[in-house]
Scaffold this active site. Structure first.
Site, PDB file in Angstrom:
ATOM      1  N   GLU A 122       1.060  -0.985  -0.251  1.00 24.20           N
ATOM      2  CA  GLU A 122      -0.519   0.194  -0.631  1.00 24.20           C
ATOM      3  C   GLU A 122       0.935   1.069  -0.176  1.00 24.20           C
ATOM      4  OE1 GLU A 122      -2.433   0.189   3.626  1.00 24.20           O
ATOM      5  OE2 GLU A 122      -3.379  -2.309   3.347  1.00 24.20           O
ATOM      6  N   LYS A 124       1.901   4.469   1.126  1.00 24.68           N
ATOM      7  CA  LYS A 124       2.598   5.255   3.156  1.00 24.68           C
ATOM      8  C   LYS A 124       1.971   6.787   2.922  1.00 24.68           C
ATOM      9  CE  LYS A 124       5.241   5.673   7.411  1.00 24.68           C
ATOM     10  NZ  LYS A 124       4.555   6.816   7.645  1.00 24.68           N
ATOM     11  N   ASP A 126       1.241  10.000   3.829  1.00 20.84           N
ATOM     12  CA  ASP A 126       1.521  11.396   4.979  1.00 20.84           C
ATOM     13  C   ASP A 126       0.422  12.319   5.365  1.00 20.84           C
ATOM     14  OD1 ASP A 126       3.384  12.270   6.361  1.00 20.84           O
ATOM     15  OD2 ASP A 126       4.181  13.287   5.060  1.00 20.84           O
ATOM     16  N   TYR A 236      -7.251   1.995   5.823  1.00 19.66           N
ATOM     17  CA  TYR A 236      -6.527   0.685   5.746  1.00 19.66           C
ATOM     18  C   TYR A 236      -6.606  -0.637   6.232  1.00 19.66           C
ATOM     19  CZ  TYR A 236      -3.236   2.958   7.900  1.00 19.66           C
ATOM     20  OH  TYR A 236      -2.773   4.221   9.243  1.00 19.66           O
ATOM     21  N   LYS A 324      10.438   3.084   2.900  1.00 15.65           N
ATOM     22  CA  LYS A 324      10.034   4.684   2.494  1.00 15.65           C
ATOM     23  C   LYS A 324      10.827   5.447   1.216  1.00 15.65           C
ATOM     24  CE  LYS A 324       9.731   6.155   6.934  1.00 15.65           C
ATOM     25  NZ  LYS A 324       9.255   7.944   8.066  1.00 15.65           N
ATOM     26  N   CYS A 418      43.745  25.751  15.573  1.00 18.43           N
ATOM     27  CA  CYS A 418      42.665  26.024  15.390  1.00 18.43           C
ATOM     28  C   CYS A 418      42.127  27.923  15.082  1.00 18.43           C
ATOM     29  CB  CYS A 418      42.524  25.790  16.369  1.00 18.43           C
ATOM     30  SG  CYS A 418      41.238  25.727  17.904  1.00 18.43           S
ATOM     31  N   CYS A 421      41.611  28.497  19.694  1.00 14.62           N
ATOM     32  CA  CYS A 421      43.162  29.203  20.676  1.00 14.62           C
ATOM     33  C   CYS A 421      44.016  29.199  20.288  1.00 14.62           C
ATOM     34  CB  CYS A 421      43.465  28.359  21.787  1.00 14.62           C
ATOM     35  SG  CYS A 421      43.521  26.519  21.031  1.00 14.62           S
ATOM     36  N   CYS A 434      41.915  20.298  17.478  1.00 15.57           N
ATOM     37  CA  CYS A 434      42.829  20.764  17.802  1.00 15.57           C
ATOM     38  C   CYS A 434      43.488  20.098  19.167  1.00 15.57           C
ATOM     39  CB  CYS A 434      41.812  22.056  18.408  1.00 15.57           C
ATOM     40  SG  CYS A 434      42.604  22.960  20.061  1.00 15.57           S
ATOM     41  N   CYS A 440      41.402  24.619  25.449  1.00 15.92           N
ATOM     42  CA  CYS A 440      40.928  25.644  24.558  1.00 15.92           C
ATOM     43  C   CYS A 440      39.681  25.949  24.893  1.00 15.92           C
ATOM     44  CB  CYS A 440      41.287  24.358  22.857  1.00 15.92           C
ATOM     45  SG  CYS A 440      40.177  24.866  21.020  1.00 15.92           S
TER      46      CYS A 440
END
Ligand code: IVH
Length: 684
Positions: A122, A124, A126, A236, A324, A418, A421, A434, A440
């Protein structure tokens, strides 16, 4: 992820803004829905809502369960009466992978002992799930799914839907004395577009998607409003029927049509997995040509007796699977790439996008994961890209479009040092890190946010922005400093009023008594997520016991392997981290743990069973219950790991396989005897 985007000007105090937006939106919701006297235009409302969605997307750690954006699966409104469902309305197990569909088919073949299993396929839909009950052929009640057990009585609203028969047709077959059906309420795309066009023309706010309109309309208190919405209902399933015994889903669907329900079109009954895959592929192509939103197909076993044997988990039936479609993708442009530094020191490139709506949600940033991903997909600033959103995961950049253009930006260079720092970064595997673990600011900020997060100590008011301020101002140099914060210090900070300072101090102090699992999660030990933290807490009960555990003792915790055991031990015994754990522990008032889980008890503890053939004294699901009550597990197939195969009449391939593998085989009589059910007496 809790990091500030380096140089992103929009990152100004999002936490405060989010809070203010929520308050404002709730007020307008109340004025609009309950008082009926809106103060602002729908366009202005929409702007507030959109801003909130954007902020929550950008700072997922700020999302709370009560945000106006989290209305999906909302608890029943107190103003619509709650009704308990006769039997729980289950959900569906779902997948996007063909391999899972093949495995599902294998399980069904094992359970039914057939080479090619009959399925009903079937679309699906929504929409919004609903139960409708008829007594003597007359519509008596309609209830939303709610939490599956209790839903809302929306009978008057459902009555306004023209495709729902108020009285069952009896021309072809008589009406049963009682009938409960399950269906999906939705709005067609053409009606949705028409509705939105009228709203926009009248200066009002359009809806985001048809599902939201349908959900809102059937939960209206005034069914007159529902009646103005062109809703549809497809049915259904039969949840309950008196006086009729159906044996296949086919015959159920036929009866539903005879009684005058609108049944989803294109339902097919097929045999074998290949036909499922073909149907899915065909539908995925036609999807955009339909007048309804569908998000996949539903595969259901056709044979109802087999369904009853296979049974259900508390969440979904084991005999059905939603397969899906690929998630929706949209095209937009990257305006900039920013780099975040996380709690673990990982540098994450993030694409800042021109906002685009993907399947009903506005997306304005996407994680580019790491250096390697950036290079592999060759993603650059100002590229046109396709983005996708799958479920609730962070949006992703799927591919770059027209990557051949001559005027593209140069490849984005990951920084050498980084951004937080300035320490030279280290490349490791696909990522960049880092190494300045304790110095840091970005990493510290990340640790603070993690420690305070919902599954950690759950400290209200301590999100990313507050953590930044605390770290930047030097008030917090390590986690334990949180417990020394005073109202006076906080009140001087930008964005802090006296009350919010007092509130933060109070919520930090309150959380000194908490659950051990929260504390363990909050430490941010590599590999220790929510469930491992809970397992550790349940196993060791006290932090002291955990601190004394060697890797071997750690590996005794169910679910913890030798590698993770090593990592946990290293964390707890490294000078720096151990010191910080002890310091934090010293400030905790109480760390509680639930009693340890009982090891599966019963004479068949941890034994694996399989069942085949027809049992004469009971159904298979009853046999399963008996096995489980004695601590055993029932699996569908026979493998080397199976301890016992229970065989009934007409046993097929499984029995042969068990013999081949040397698995112990019990006939029904032996099973009853082992279970202690062969003589009168109290049942196990
Ligand atoms: S069967 C116990 N069939 O999808 C059986 N559900 O994601 C469960 N849905 O809550 C439902 N179309 O509201 C089934 N053809 C279909 C469906 C369908 C849409 C919805 C249903 C369910 C949700 C699960």
């Amino acid at each position: 992820m809790s990091e500030r985007v380096v140089g992103d000007p929009s990152a100004l105090e999002p936490e405060k803004e989010v809070r203010a937006l929520r308050k404002e939106i709730r007020r307008h919701d109340h004025l609009y829905h309950s008082v009926g006297e809106p103060e602002i235009s729908d366009v202005a409302y929409d702007r507030l809502y959109l801003r909130l969605t954007e902020l929550e997307k950008a700072f997922p750690e700020l999302v709370t369960g009560d945000s106006p954006t989290q209305r999906v699966g909302a608890p029943p409104r107190p103003d619509l009466p709650s009704v308990e469902h006769a039997a729980p309305m289950l959900s569906l197990d779902s997948t996007q992978e063909e391999a899972d569909v093949r495995r599902f088919d294998e399980r069904m073949r094992g359970a039914t002992e057939r080479d090619a299993v009959g399925y009903v396929l079937e679309p699906k839909l929504d929409g919004v799930s609903i139960e409708i009950v008829y007594a003597d052929g007359v519509l008596r009640r309609a209830v939303t799914r709610g939490d599956g057990r209790v839903g809302e009585d929306v009978t008057d609203n459902i009555r306004t839907i023209r495709s729902v028969p108020l009285r069952l047709w009896t021309g072809v077959r008589p009406a049963p004395s009682r009938l409960a059906v399950r269906g999906e309420v939705l709005m067609s795309l053409s009606s949705f577009e028409g509705l939105n066009q009228r709203l926009v023309e009248g200066g009002a706010r359009p809806y985001a998607n048809p599902r939201n309109v349908a959900a809102g309309a059937i939960r209206q208190l005034d069914s007159g409003i529902t009646a103005e919405r062109p809703l549809d209902c497809f049915v259904y399933d039969v949840l309950e029927v008196r006086g009729i015994a159906f044996d296949t889903d086919d015959s159920v669907l036929e009866a539903l049509g005879d009684w005058g329900f609108r049944v989803p079109s294109r339902i097919r009954s097929v045999r074998g997995v290949e036909e499922i895959l073909a149907y899915h592929a065909r539908y995925a192509e036609d999807r955009d040509a339909l007048d309804y939103e569908i998000d996949g197909i539903v595969i259901k076993l056709n044979d109802l007796a087999a369904r009853a044997e296979i049974g259900a988990t508390s969440h979904h039936p084991r005999w059905a699977l939603a397969y899906k479609f690929e998630p929706r993708k949209e095209i937009t442009r990257i305006h900039r790439i920013a780099v975040q530094v996380g709690r673990t020191g990982a540098l994450t490139p993030v694409a800042l996008l021109l906002p685009v709506e993907v399947g009903g949600v506005t997306v304005s940033r996407a994680s580019l994961h790491n250096r390697e991903e950036l290079v592999r997909k060759d993603i650059r600033e100002r590229d046109r890209v396709r983005v996708q959103r799958a479920g609730d995961v962070i949006p992703q950049v799927v591919e770059v479009l027209d990557g051949e253009r001559a005027d593209r930006s140069p490849p984005f260079p990951m920084p050498d040092s980084c951004p937080s720092c300035g320490t030279p970064v280290v490349a490791s595997g696909p990522g960049t890190f880092c190494p300045n673990r304790f110095g840091c600011p970005a990493q510290l900020r990340g640790r603070v946010v993690h420690f305070a997060s919902r599954h950690g100590l759950d400290i209200a008011g301590l999100g990313a922005e507050t953590a930044s301020v605390l770290v930047d101002r030097g008030l917090v140099g390590e986690l334990v400093d949180l417990f020394d914060l005073t109202e006076t210090e906080l009140a001087e900070l930008p964005g802090f009023a006296e009350t919010s300072a007092a509130n933060l101090v109070r919520s930090i102090q309150e959380r000194r008594a908490t659950e051990l699992r929260r504390f363990l999660f909050g430490l941010g030990i590599t590999g220790v997520g929510r469930s491992v933290a809970a397992d550790l807490a349940a196993h060791f009960q006290r932090l002291e016991a955990l601190l004394e555990a060697d890797p071997e003792a750690l590996a005794e915790v169910p679910g913890i392997g030798p590698k993770m055991a090593g990592e946990i031990e290293a964390f707890l015994h490294d000078d720096r981290t151990a010191g910080s754990v002890r310091a934090l522990f010293g400030r905790m008032e109480r760390l509680t743990a639930p009693p340890p889980p009982e090891a599966p008890a019963g004479r068949w503890a941890a034994k694996r069973f399989a069942i085949t053939g027809t049992l004469s004294s009971m159904r298979r699901d009853r046999a399963r219950e008996i096995v489980e009550a004695a601590g055993g597990r029932v699996t569908s197939g026979v493998t080397r790991g199976t301890d016992v195969l229970i065989v009934g009449r007409k046993a097929g391939a499984k029995a042969a396989k068990a013999r081949e593998l040397g698995v112990e085989v019990w006939n029904e009589e032996a099973f009853l005897k082992e279970a202690g059910l062969d003589e009168p007496g109290p049942e196990a």
